[in-house]
Write an enzyme that holds these catalytic residues in place. Structure first.
Site: not given
Lengths: 664, 248, 226
Positions: A40, A42, A44-45, A337, A429, A463, A469
């Site tokens: 991955g 993204g 994190a990866g 949310r 989401h 969250r 992020l």
């Protein structure tokens, strides 16, 4: 199985510092010999691969896209939180920690969240040094904005493209290491299995998506930064390719899936327009700063709108129900949310939805336009402005703040949101659940680590905005580079593994058989149609609100669908060539199992908390009702074809008092 | 609405391709890619090979979608990616020609899918700031004027889709390369390595086999993020001056 | 020196050569035009012929003219080479050609340049070659030394309709070539800024219309005079 969370002892605020200065290290000469696989790219990866490369490990990094820059972190709009307190408004590491724990409805691990809050400030420093063009004030210092559910301004942003800019920063750092040779990048490679040797994660089997060839990769340790499983619902704000397969393959090899029922439904997305819909588009949470959410007070009006006989403009002020402002006067339109999403569902369930499908509510900027217009007229010295002038001035202000979002809305819907209120509806989401990890971000499979959305650790049951992020980058830049040492320090004498080992051969054969099985079905239904049906089952039975009966029924439906899938799916082409349909089929096959675990988890969790709302457990006013006595734990599921097994990790709150979340 | 599609089909990167025509029934609210989904479902139900096309986020930011619609990368609307293009831009019985990006340095993989890793290698040649994790000073230590930061952002919005090279009659990657160079050049953090970066990124771009920019400026018209060719001018300037001011 | 060769053979270096030679030719066009406008004087060609004599005998001008020949060749060869290379780097062209993203001139610089080159062949064959090869009549003014009567040759040539038409075609091509080339040269040099680029673009447009137009007046004037 006892789940040992390995949280270091000591006072909360000293745990991480002390841990870092006393943990086992790997000497530079040994790092050069140790190989790490990162799956991955993204936030994190990519940040993990880059940082591990900088430290001197030999990294192999994988992504299924044609370029590491396309991971779905790129689509995050709003911003990234950090406890910098640049605004001098009372922010601190503790406050960020507390907001996150509370926002998560007290279902996350204190020590992990505090570490996240500590790392948040370093992230901003790091990103600025990389050249991330955050928004700035005229004086040149960094600008902040506020986000839902908190009372300070701690969100750093780059217009509506913060995720993109942060990901490009990480991608650039990764590119630098690729050029240096410390990271070997494998684009268009999809992990299809985890390889364990003597119980430890030692490699992966990946399919080269261009050639269809299965390839074996060995390493001392495997790190997954492969994102969440929101696409189990088919329609979500995730990218089309986002999938659970890497994490799910780890589960099939013994890793545990924690809190899978915790999914975040984002309240402001563009509603579904028809059966052909392939994905949903988010409209940033920041819109709720100025937009007012409403539906008609009477079902008759709503039905007239649904039939197209009336529009929003035909409903006079007194016939509108601004239900968020009515129900939650303290936070109004800026409730978190999960609360906003549920309220929208309640309104639509009462038959007050405002689109053809009856599944939409209005997000109205008319009063913000008037308010801004009046104040703009005052400051520019226009006396006795006409109503049209006020509107014009107000629209200019709104365009400056949200122009790109309004434009995006108009592109997708063909309606002008300056004139006609936006129509929005909640959509899947983010998934708070994920692979179970300890304080080191290591799963229960030794040597297998999970970062970012792929793990479960920091967001509890809900969250907060602009925290995803933060977590992805904290894990990748500042946590894993240290904590991976806890495992690798004991591996310095382990020589590199050969991919000729029987474990690798076995794993490759398993994957080949799995693909062959799916290819050979040659049924009559497309992969897409199965995915759509799965999504519908999940949304209907394990969506915004759940109940025991519906969940049980959902489980049966999923099992039936899975059976039908293996009987009647049609995958064209061959396995040994570029074949996007086969890629999809393998992912959907994993979703079909993941969905069942989500339902089981939702069924087992007899309480309402955060994104998990069980209709049986609510207060008299219809608000979520937690059960702290029985459910202050992490539910971690071990896969089993007939009956997955539940393991529990108790959550201990030593620093925060558990309270009922109230936004009234 | 009924639409006629003329689509490029090519089995593998070495096979010779040709056009295939199909008719689909589309809805005006569909995105262009959803219309292609409909076509693919149709093909699959006939047990035929679906059209391969690259796509992912479907909200205009990942840069995966890469096709030329009636001669224009990402279709007829400016500042729009293919996934953001909706079928209300078309009318009953329109014929739409869909081709892959045609750039020498982007070989076709299959049908409408091309390989764009040449862009990654340009970034790897120097499109970064050399700062290891943990080496950063406080984020507010160096103020950057708001307008300058905004200019850097404008260049940094590039999604790496390759529409610039696809639109260019020369298959040049100058807009892509210059956007990255200028994003970093505008910021003090990017200044230290600026000259070296300019030289090595241009050298890599040439090596990858992209064509030479002849200032046609079709790239800025087709760029879904509307990145300006001012960046190309700035890159030219930086490259020329770097040649006379570096020691090697 | 290796760095310099690397520089000039890089993609930007090659474009820089096109830009600088182009700008030189643009400057040349202006001086050439000013000189040639003397053809419109009603003095029997005296000033023009004297000017022609000066231009072909002054050692400094001669030096510059060798530079000019060299730059014309360099601009042409480099331009055609870039066109060939670019064509190969583009690979396949699109089945549908769009007009929506670029000007026609920008897309057809090589074609326009080639037209201008053919025009140059005719032009130089008619006058420059005849001048060099001593194929012209001699003329004397006020008892001075005999000089070549290029003026008479020009007047003769422009009585032919096909020559006039070929000049007009060449000049239209030149105009289009310049309409892209002028501002493009500055873009390549990196001379672009919100404040002055509109001026450069304006000048370029004016130049690409007015200069070919002024050149076109000469054959037309002479043709219709006769």
């Amino acid at each position: 199985m006892a789940l040992e969370n390995k949280v270091p002892p000591g006072p909360l605020s000293e745990k991480w510092t002390k841990y870092k200065s006393t943990m086992n290290l790997v000497a530079p000469n040994n790092k050069r010999r140790i190989e790490v696989i990162v799956v991955g790219t993204g936030l994190a990866g990519a940040s993990a691969a880059a940082t591990l490369g900088e430290l001197g490990y030999q990294v192999k990094c994988f992504c299924f896209h044609d370029s590491p820059r396309r991971a779905h972190s790129i689509a995050a709009q709003g911003g990234i939180n950090a406890a910098k307190n640049y605004q001098n408004d009372g922010d601190s590491v503790y406050r960020l920690f507390y907001d996150t724990i509370k926002g998560g409805d007290y279902r996350s691990r204190e020590a992990n969240v505090h570490r996240l809050a500590e790392a948040s400030t370093e992230i901003i420093d790091q990103c600025v040094a990389q050249g991330v063009p955050f928004a700035r004030e005229y004086g040149g210092l960094l600008a902040n904005r506020s986000f839902g559910g908190v009372q300070v301004s701690r969100t750093f942003y780059a217009r509506g493209q913060t995720g993109q800019q942060l990901l490009l920063g990480a991608y650039q750092a990764l590119s630098r290491q690729i050029a240096k040779g410390t990271v070997k990048m494998y684009n268009r490679h999809e992990m299809l299995d985890l390889v364990k040797v003597d119980g430890k994660a030692r490699g992966i089997i990946a399919r080269n998506l261009l050639t269809g060839e299965l390839e074996r990769f060995a390493a001392h340790s495997v790190v997954l930064g492969t994102g969440g499983y929101g696409n189990v619902y088919y329609l979500s704000t995730n990218a089309m390719g986002s999938n659970v397969s890497a994490a799910w393959r780890a589960v099939r090899k013994g890793a545990l899936m924690a809190n899978p029922c915790f999914t975040q439904i984002h309240p402001t997305c563009i509603p579904v327009s028809g059966e052909y819909q392939s994905k949903l588009t988010l409209m940033s949470e920041s819109l709720r700063n100025d937009g007012r959410v409403w539906v008609p007070k009477s079902v008759a009006d709503a039905e007239a709108i649904q039939r197209g006989e009336k529009t929003a403009l035909d409903i006079p002020e007194e016939d509108r129900d601004y239900y968020l402002e009515r129900r939650y006067p303290a936070f109004g339109n800026l409730v978190p949310r999960d609360v906003a999403s549920r309220a929208a569902k309640v309104a639509c369930d009462e038959g007050k939805g405002v689109s053809k499908t009856g599944l939409a509510v209005y997000l109205d900027f008319a009063s913000a336009i008037i308010r801004y217009g009046k104040s703009e007229a005052l400051t520019t010295g226009i006396s006795n402005p006409t109503e049209a002038k006020i509107k014009e001035l107000g629209e200019e202000v709104v365009a400056k703040k949200y122009g790109n979002l309004f434009q995006m809305y108009e592109k997708i819907t063909g309606e002008n949101p300056y004139k006609m209120p936006m129509k929005i509806y909640p959509a899947v989401h983010y998934t708070m659940g994920g692979l179970w990890v300890d304080y080191n971000l290591e799963t229960n499979v030794p040597g297998l680590f999970a970062l970012g959305e792929a793990n479960f650790s920091d967001h509890g049951a809900n969250r907060l905005g602009a925290s995803a992020l933060m977590q992805g980058l904290a894990d990748g830049y500042f946590v894993i580079p240290y904590t991976i040492g806890s495992f690798l320090a004991n591996e310095i004498r382990t020589p590199a593994f050969s991919t000729d080992m029987p474990e690798f051969e076995q794993a490759e054969n398993d994957v080949a058989n799995r693909m062959e099985k799916i290819m050979n079905i040659q049924g009559d239904q497309s992969v897409e149609s199965f995915h759509r049906r799965l999504g519908k089952i999940m949304w209907d039975h394990c969506g915004m609100s759940r109940n025991a009966e519906g969940l049980k029924e959902g489980r049966q439906k999923i099992r039936a669908l899975r059976e039908e899938f293996y009987r009647d799916v049609f995958v064209p082409g061959r396995a040994d060539e570029f074949n996007p349909e086969l890629e999809k089929a393998l992912r959907v096959a994993d979703f079909l199992e993941m969905g069942e675990v989500m339902i089981l988890d939702a069924l087992e969790r007899n309480e309402s908390c955060g994104g998990h709302f069980r209709e049986e457990y609510k207060s008299e006013e219809g608000e979520a009702k937690r059960n702290d006595a029985d459910y202050t734990h992490v539910s971690a599921w071990e896969w089993d074809d007939t009956n997955p097994i539940l393991h529990k990790e108790a959550l201990e709150f030593e620093n925060v008092e558990l309270k009922t979340r109230s936004y009234k | 609405m009924k639409l006629h599609l003329k689509i490029w089909r090519q089995k593998t990167s070495t096979a010779t391709g040709s056009y295939e025509t199909h008719t689909v029934e589309a809805d005006e609210h569909m995105s262009f890619l959803e219309m292609l989904d409909v076509l693919n479902e149709q093909l699959i139900s006939e047990k035929k090979d679906p059209v391969a096309f690259e796509h992912d986020c479907r909200e205009g930011i990942c840069g995966a979608c890469s096709m030329v619609i009636d001669g224009r990368p990402h279709g007829p609307q400016n500042g729009t990616t293919t996934c953001q293009l909706h079928m209300r831009a078309y009318k009953e019985n329109d014929t739409i020609t869909i081709e892959p990006f045609r750039v020498g340095a982007f070989p076709v993989v299959k049908d409408l899918v091309v390989e764009r890793s040449s862009f990654d290698r340009i970034i790897q040649a120097g499109g970064y700031v050399s700062v290891n994790t943990g080496q950063a000073q406080d984020a507010n230590a160096t103020p950057i004027e708001g307008g300058i930061a905004a200019e850097a952002f404008d260049a940094a919005t590039c999604i790496g889709c390759g529409a610039c090279a696809a639109a260019c009659p020369n298959g040049s990657a100058m807009l892509f390369t210059s956007a990255k160079v200028n994003h970093l050049a505008k910021l003090p953090q990017g200044q230290v390595e600026h000259k070296k970066r300019v030289q090595s990124m241009v050298a890599q771009m040439d090596k990858e086999g992209f064509g030479f920019c002849s200032n046609v400026k079709a790239c800025e018209v087709e760029c879904p993020k509307e990145i300006s060719t001012e960046n190309i001018a700035a890159l030219n300037r930086a490259y020329i001056s770097s040649m006379f001011t570096t020691s090697d | 020196m290796k760095w310099f060769i690397n520089f000039l053979t890089s993609s930007i270096g090659k474009k820089l050569v096109m830009s600088l030679t182009g700008l030189f030719l643009i400057t040349f066009l202006i001086t050439h035009l000013i000189g040639n406008l003397q053809l419109l004087y009603n003095d029997g060609g005296e000033s023009f012929n004297k000017y022609a004599k000066f231009m072909t005998s002054n050692p400094l001008i001669k030096m510059i003219s060798y530079g000019l020949y060299f730059f014309i060749i360099l601009h042409t060869v480099q331009g055609l080479m870039l066109w060939f290379v670019n064509k190969s780097k583009k690979g396949t062209t699109y089945a549908v050609k769009t007009k929506d993203n670029a000007t026609w001139a920008a897309n057809n610089m090589a074609l326009l340049g080639t037209l201008v080159l053919f025009f140059l062949f005719i032009h130089m064959g008619d006058f420059w070659l005849k001048m060099k090869m001593d194929k012209l009549d001699m003329v004397t003014y006020d008892g001075g030394e005999a000089i070549k009567d290029l003026y008479a040759r020009v007047n003769m040539a422009f009585k032919e309709l096909w020559i006039v038409i070929s000049y007009l075609i060449g000049l239209v091509a030149l105009g289009f070539h310049l309409s892209h080339g002028f501002s493009s040269a500055f873009q390549t040099l990196g001379l672009r800024h919100k404040k002055y680029t509109p001026l450069i673009n304006g000048l370029g447009l004016a130049y690409s219309i007015l200069v070919p137009l002024a050149f076109a007046i000469i054959p037309l004037y002479i043709y219709f005079k006769n």
